[in-house]
Design a protein around this motif. Structure first.
Motif, short mmCIF file in Angstrom:
data_model
loop_
_atom_site.label_atom_id
_atom_site.label_comp_id
_atom_site.label_asym_id
_atom_site.label_seq_id
_atom_site.Cartn_x
_atom_site.Cartn_y
_atom_site.Cartn_z
N THR A 253 -28.85 28.61 -51.28
CA THR A 253 -29.21 29.87 -51.93
C THR A 253 -28.23 30.26 -53.04
O THR A 253 -28.53 31.13 -53.86
CB THR A 253 -29.26 31.00 -50.89
N GLU A 254 -27.05 29.64 -53.05
CA GLU A 254 -26.05 30.01 -54.05
C GLU A 254 -26.46 29.60 -55.45
O GLU A 254 -26.13 30.25 -56.44
CB GLU A 254 -24.70 29.37 -53.70
N GLN A 255 -27.18 28.49 -55.57
CA GLN A 255 -27.56 27.99 -56.88
C GLN A 255 -29.08 27.89 -56.97
O GLN A 255 -29.74 27.46 -56.02
CB GLN A 255 -26.95 26.61 -57.13
N LYS A 256 -29.64 28.27 -58.11
CA LYS A 256 -31.08 28.22 -58.28
C LYS A 256 -31.57 26.78 -58.38
O LYS A 256 -32.69 26.46 -58.01
CB LYS A 256 -31.49 29.01 -59.52
N GLN A 257 -30.76 25.91 -58.94
CA GLN A 257 -31.14 24.52 -59.10
C GLN A 257 -30.08 23.64 -58.43
O GLN A 257 -29.27 23.02 -59.10
CB GLN A 257 -31.29 24.16 -60.58
N GLN A 258 -30.07 23.63 -57.11
CA GLN A 258 -29.08 22.84 -56.37
C GLN A 258 -29.36 21.36 -56.59
O GLN A 258 -30.46 20.87 -56.32
CB GLN A 258 -29.14 23.17 -54.89
N LEU A 259 -28.38 20.61 -57.07
CA LEU A 259 -28.54 19.19 -57.32
C LEU A 259 -28.12 18.39 -56.10
O LEU A 259 -27.02 18.57 -55.57
CB LEU A 259 -27.72 18.76 -58.54
#
Length: 819
Positions: free
Chosen positions: A524-530
């Protein structure tokens, strides 16, 4: 023999005895009563022809009880005839009056016997044959009902798992545990020990104890609770195990209330409930199962000694003597011929602390290794007290981790071990699921050969347990569809631990376990988790209802989705997994789930394998780009009537590389779709345990590249299509347990490459095999039961190397998924 047996039911034992007496008398008199020579010779000829059959009938009737009323008149006539023949000796040559009278009576006797054999016996045999068929049909109906019960209830059974074939050091604990359980004042007994001590094995042995089975009979329920239990699902399993309809409960309270009613109905018969592997967070669940019912007892196993329970049995680790026995067996040192110094063996066993799982894993890792490897292992471990003195399991993981030393050529084996963390705790993993995943991840051109070898090696090294359920299957044609893998919780924890040492974005395999709607923080911390993992596993429970957050996973080649909800939507990010080769979607809930977003799979250019379990899938016509790279699809316990029934796929534009279809326990499959016959590249078609399937497509002969056709346990399938004669590449045909098939195709001999034929349990297949069978020149193996083996006896001489393998029914419940 079969004809004689049926005839025996007509003539009876008394007939045989009177017949024998008459036959003997005629034989003795015919040469003496010259006046009646011609008529007596004719009568003797009639009796000579019948004598062998009647003698066999008389032997058979010693063990049968048949009524004589239908042959009483003939019996009396033969008795009179025997006396008449004796009188013929006394008739003087000049007494023409008596001669004419006796000759007329002898003629009537001969005609009566001939008429009985030519008319009466045939009519009565026809009637008895119909009675036999009625009886067989009743038996088949009972078998069908049992199969229906197995379909409806067995797949989610609470049956007691079979204990291991070899155990050591548990005889005394079993005796003590049983003594404590049988005390009247003990309603609930807690069995506790650290992980890997053998708690589950001990309760399996308890439930298999003859005294315990004699007390509790069929009322022993074995439930695996594990870390995140679903109370409603557990109660549904208990209802299912007793053969009752599986109810849907409105709430946990409703489930418990209905369970109490069920248990009260079973009582006052003794009831034993096993709640295995209860975690600290589930202690309140135990109390929900406590009812004031006479003769009702609960046994709980847990790593935690819950202080609120009064009666507790502590299972200790193995003593040194028993630990040595187990270790020697695991390291294959039983014969005493090893060069490993006894002192080194003693040191290693003491380091294992008496924990069976550690002894087995470390023993397996050292099996067959030279002495230098043993010494190297000892050197890595510090001298001194046992690593388990701290009474925690972290040290167990550390020690097991050190034992996982793989040589350079076994890197894939280690990777395969760590992949086992992709699946939920305490769930059986289908062997074919792992074979599919490992084949695509590690050796896509080997077609599963090395994946199967790795599966066996992991089992040999005690890093997992491969349970092969069918003795007549895997040994013959590498049939693994009903086999499964289990793994001890501690080893699963180790696999997850080894896979999770790097940062999220750097891991080769990523396991995501979501409880409720609580997504991991990194998600949830990043919109586009790689994510750079090759293997991604996402598990959600029955309360998950959130929408998926977006992630980028461009390198994922294997996707494992585990869930328990009634509706499940494939994540939108799946459509961007361009390297995805295999997807495994498994519903661990009690009821089939509606699967949405299935069309996303159509956009994946490299998707080779799909496995769906316990889901309802939409029409395949809705997939816009229909899976041109797909090689294999497996459907287990799925509702596929809509997918197949409404589908009008243009195979010329899709499924261009589909080579294997597996359909198992799909109970709404009534007929196969017409387009299936246009999948000309198909090599393997396996349809098993689909009890409503009645016919095969007439055009199935168009599958000219088909090498394997398995129709195992399709109980309503009545015949094989005549067009099967065109399958000239077919090498394996399996119709085992197809109860309704009564004959093989007339032109089966045109299957020029057929090497194996499996026909065990085809109860209606009793007639002579078609003549064309002798043209199956490549046939090497027939697997069948004793009755079907008799059909091959007259023609075995026409085959040079044919082996008819007779297998007995292996009745067990190991193959049933626990869910």
């Amino acid at each position: 023999m079969a004809v004689a047996l049926v005839t025996g039911s007509v003539v009876g034992a008394a007939f045989g005895e009177v017949f024998a007496l008459l036959h003997e008398t005629v034989a003795n008199v015919v040469s003496q009563a010259l006046m009646f020579k011609s008529i007596l010779e004719r009568l003797k000829s009639t009796l000579d022809g019948l004598a062998p059959v009647v003698e066999e009938i008389r032997r058979l009737n010693k063990s049968l009880d048949h009524p004589e009323n239908e042959t009483k008149s003939l019996i009396k006539q033969m008795e009179k005839g025997e006396k008449l023949v004796r009188k013929c000796l006394k008739v003087k040559r000049w007494n023409y009056c008596f001669k004419a009278h006796y000759a007329s009576e002898l003629q009537e006797l001969d005609e009566a016997i001939v008429r009985f054999c030519q008319v009466d016996m045939i009519v009565q045999n026809t009637r008895n044959g119909l009675k036999t068929l009625v009886g067989v049909n009743l038996i088949l109906e009972k078998i069908d009902k049992n199969l229906d019960m197995k379909k409806k209830h067995g797949v989610l059974s609470c049956a007691v798992p079979r204990p291991p074939d070899f155990t050591v050091g548990l005889d005394l604990p079993l005796k003590e545990l049983k003594t404590l359980l049988l005390k009247k004042e003990v309603p609930l007994l807690l069995l506790t020990a650290l992980g890997g001590c053998g708690k589950t094995t001990l309760v399996k042995m308890l439930c298999s104890d003859e005294e315990i089975k004699g007390i509790y009979m069929d009322n022993i329920f074995f439930v695996n609770v594990s870390k995140n239990p679903n109370l409603k699902v557990i109660v549904q399993k208990l209802f299912s195990h007793k053969g009752d309809d599986r109810p849907e409960f409105q709430s946990d309270e409703d489930a418990i209330n209905q369970l109490e009613q069920l248990l009260n109905q079973i009582g006052p018969n003794p009831i034993l409930l096993i709640l295995d592997d209860v975690w600290p967070g589930s202690v309140s669940l135990i109390e929900k199962f406590q009812f004031n019912i006479p003769n009702y007892k609960i046994v709980v196993t847990s790593r935690t000694a819950f202080p609120r329970f009064r009666f507790i049995y502590n299972l200790n680790p193995l003593n040194h003597e028993d630990a040595m026995i187990l270790f020697r067996r695991s390291a294959a040192l039983q014969d005493g011929s090893s060069d490993i110094p006894e002192e080194d063996i003693e040191k290693i066993v003491r380091r294992c602390g008496g924990f069976p799982i550690v002894l087995k894993v470390i023993g397996g890792s050292l099996c067959g290794q030279p002495e230098v490897v043993w010494r190297s292992r000892l050197k890595k471990w510090s001298d001194g007290h046992s690593v388990f003195d701290s009474d925690t399991e972290a040290e167990q993981l550390a020690l097991l981790q050190e034992s996982l030393e793989f040589s350079a050529d076994k890197v894939i084996l280690k990777e395969s071990f760590m992949d086992l963390g992709s699946f939920p705790e305490d769930q059986r993993i289908p062997a074919t699921t792992l074979i599919d995943m490992w084949t695509e991840l590690y050796e896509p051109i080997k077609d599963g050969v090395h994946a199967i070898a790795n599966l066996h090696e992991l089992s040999t090294r005690n890093l997992a347990s491969l349970v092969m359920t069918r003795k007549d299957a895997s040994e013959v044609d590498n049939y693994y569809n009903e086999d499964f893998v289990t793994q001890h919780d501690l080893l699963r924890d180790l696999a997850i631990h080894l896979s999770s040492r790097e940062l999220i974005g750097q891991r080769q395999r990523l396991f995501v376990d979501i409880n409720g709607n609580n997504l991991p923080e990194w998600w949830t911390e990043q919109k586009q988790q790689l994510i750079n993992a090759r293997l991604l596993s996402i598990s959600t429970d029955e309360s998950y209802s959130s929408s998926w957050c977006n992630i980028q996973a461009p390198k994922v080649e294997a996707l494992v989705l585990n869930f328990q909800t009634r509706n499940y939507t494939l994540p939108k990010f799946v459509e961007k997994m361009d390297k995805l080769k295999v997807i495994i979607v498994t519903n661990y809930g009690f009821f089939p789930a509606q699967l949405s977003n299935f069309q996303l799979l159509g956009s994946l250019p490299n998707l080779k394998r799909i496995r769906l379990e316990r889901v309802s899938i939409p029409s395949l016509s809705n997939v816009p780009v229909p899976l041109r790279s797909l090689k294999k699809i497996s459907l287990f316990m799925c509702n596929i009537g809509q997918a197949f029934g409404n589908s009008t796929l243009q195979v010329s534009d899709s499924l261009l590389n589909l080579m294997e279809i597996n359909i198992d326990y799909c109970n709404d499959l009534v007929e196969l779709p017409a387009w299936l016959c246009d999948v000309v590249h198909l090599k393997k078609l396996s349809i098993t345990n689909c009890h409503k399937l009645t016919t095969l497509p007439e055009r199935i002969g168009k599958l000219v590249n088909l090498e394997l056709l398995r129709l195992r346990s399709c109980t309503e399938l009545s015949k094989l299509s005549d067009s099967i004669r065109s399958l000239h590449k077919l090498s394996i045909l399996d119709i085992s347990d197809c109860l309704s098939i009564s004959k093989l195709p007339k032109h089966i001999g045109e299957l020029s490459d057929l090497k194996e034929l499996h026909m065990k349990g085809c109860l209606r297949l009793r007639n002579q095999l078609p003549e064309s069978v002798i043209d199956l020149e490549q046939l090497k193996l027939v697997v069948c039961d004793e009755e079907r083996a008799k059909l091959w006896e007259p023609i075995k001489e026409f085959f040079s190397n044919l082996k008819v393998m007779v297998v007995k029914e292996d009745i067990n419940l190991n193959w049933l998924p626990k869910s």
